[in-house]
Design an enzyme around this catalytic site. Sequence first.
Site, PDB file in Angstrom:
ATOM      1  CE1 TYR B  98      -4.318  -1.449   0.720  1.00 23.88           C
ATOM      2  CE2 TYR B  98      -2.984  -3.008   1.951  1.00 23.88           C
ATOM      3  CZ  TYR B  98      -4.187  -2.659   1.353  1.00 23.88           C
ATOM      4  OH  TYR B  98      -5.241  -3.529   1.395  1.00 23.88           O
ATOM      5  CE1 TYR B 137      -2.114  -6.781   3.601  1.00 28.29           C
ATOM      6  CE2 TYR B 137      -2.858  -6.536   1.333  1.00 28.29           C
ATOM      7  CZ  TYR B 137      -3.094  -6.411   2.691  1.00 28.29           C
ATOM      8  OH  TYR B 137      -4.287  -5.923   3.127  1.00 28.29           O
ATOM      9  NE  ARG B 147      -6.925 -10.233   4.144  1.00 23.98           N
ATOM     10  CZ  ARG B 147      -7.898  -9.436   3.702  1.00 23.98           C
ATOM     11  NH1 ARG B 147      -7.793  -8.137   3.825  1.00 23.98           N
ATOM     12  NH2 ARG B 147      -8.994  -9.918   3.148  1.00 23.98           N
ATOM     13  CG  HIS B 150      -8.065  -7.237  -0.469  1.00 26.13           C
ATOM     14  ND1 HIS B 150      -6.979  -7.889   0.061  1.00 26.13           N
ATOM     15  CD2 HIS B 150      -8.124  -6.044   0.174  1.00 26.13           C
ATOM     16  CE1 HIS B 150      -6.406  -7.136   0.986  1.00 26.13           C
ATOM     17  NE2 HIS B 150      -7.080  -6.002   1.074  1.00 26.13           N
ATOM     18  CG  HIS B 152      -9.701  -2.057   1.109  1.00 27.19           C
ATOM     19  ND1 HIS B 152     -10.083  -2.612   2.307  1.00 27.19           N
ATOM     20  CD2 HIS B 152      -8.403  -2.410   0.931  1.00 27.19           C
ATOM     21  CE1 HIS B 152      -9.050  -3.274   2.825  1.00 27.19           C
ATOM     22  NE2 HIS B 152      -8.017  -3.163   2.011  1.00 27.19           N
TER      23      HIS B 152
END
Lengths: 120, 224
Positions: B98, B137, B147, B150, B152
């Site tokens: 991120y 990640y 995870r 995906h 959000h």
Amino acid sequence: MTPSQTIGPFFGHALFQNHFVVPQGAPGAFWIRGRVFDGAGDAVPDAVVETWQAEGWGRCLTDAEGRWGVHTVTPQGSEFIAVSVFARGVLRRLVTRIYLPATEFDIVLQGDGETTFYEY
Amino acid sequence: MSFDLSFEPPLYWPDYGSTVLRAPMKQPVKVDPEGVELTGPVFGPDTVGPLDHDLTQGLGGEPLGERIIVHGRVVDTDGRPISNSLIEVWQTNSAGRYSHERDQHRAPLDPHFHGVGRCLTDAEGNYKFVTIRPGAYPWQNHLNAWRPAHIHFSLFGRAFTQRLITQMYFPGDPLHRHDPILSSVPEKGRSLLIAELDLGETVPEWALAFRWDIVLRSTPMEDQ
């Protein structure tokens, strides 16, 4: 219906904030401020608190001490301000209500003093 | 219009460790929504810039990774389109990182990708983003917690009662069944969070498309 998932921890760069439901100097304006706590009494530094009333919308990303706040007015035609709470570790939106008058509103996710959450 | 919780994750889900101290333990107070809760903020076109739906543009160069189109339709449980409504998205880059100061994963940042977008649905409730396929990640929830990739999604709908924040997943990912966050959703609801490959919208020689339709709870309309 599409299920909910947590907001996760990494939204801070993605969501704009709006602390001013009404502009500075608006007649009757005041601040409502509070903190968000978890079940151990620790501040929640990665929560989002959103408010909604006829006069406007607010969104705060809590700071390192879990603080949030909006500059607003007493709503017309409603006894309360509607509130959504999102956070890492919270799998569904939590809904609460701030009944007026109020200038402080802590949100306790769990345990002693747990906030009253609502479900429709 | 009571809420069908049978497709929803519980608040207390110890497999996802962060819920343990953050899940309320008191039963929520069941109420009928009142007037203010049957309305919601309206975000006009000036909320969204002309390139905000294209996460691959605006940073001076092409991001690395697989370019994809993610699109779909937002309706309520009665099939009514949710038009002119704000959607916000955020995600990792193709390496699983991120663009956020607290993300410490040892994967490279991409100077050409922030992973943040927004758009308004059109008159029929359709939305469309151009982006890069995000990466998996690690996240320290347990040994070898990774995870699945995906995106959000944050949706406002038309009323406060419809507000939804969730995550969209990609089809066929073997990490799905190991992920306590996706698995917090009862099994019958999980497929509702997984997009499908859409060759019909895929642009030849340019970008694969994925379709993900979103259904918000129905809510009585306030006449205002």
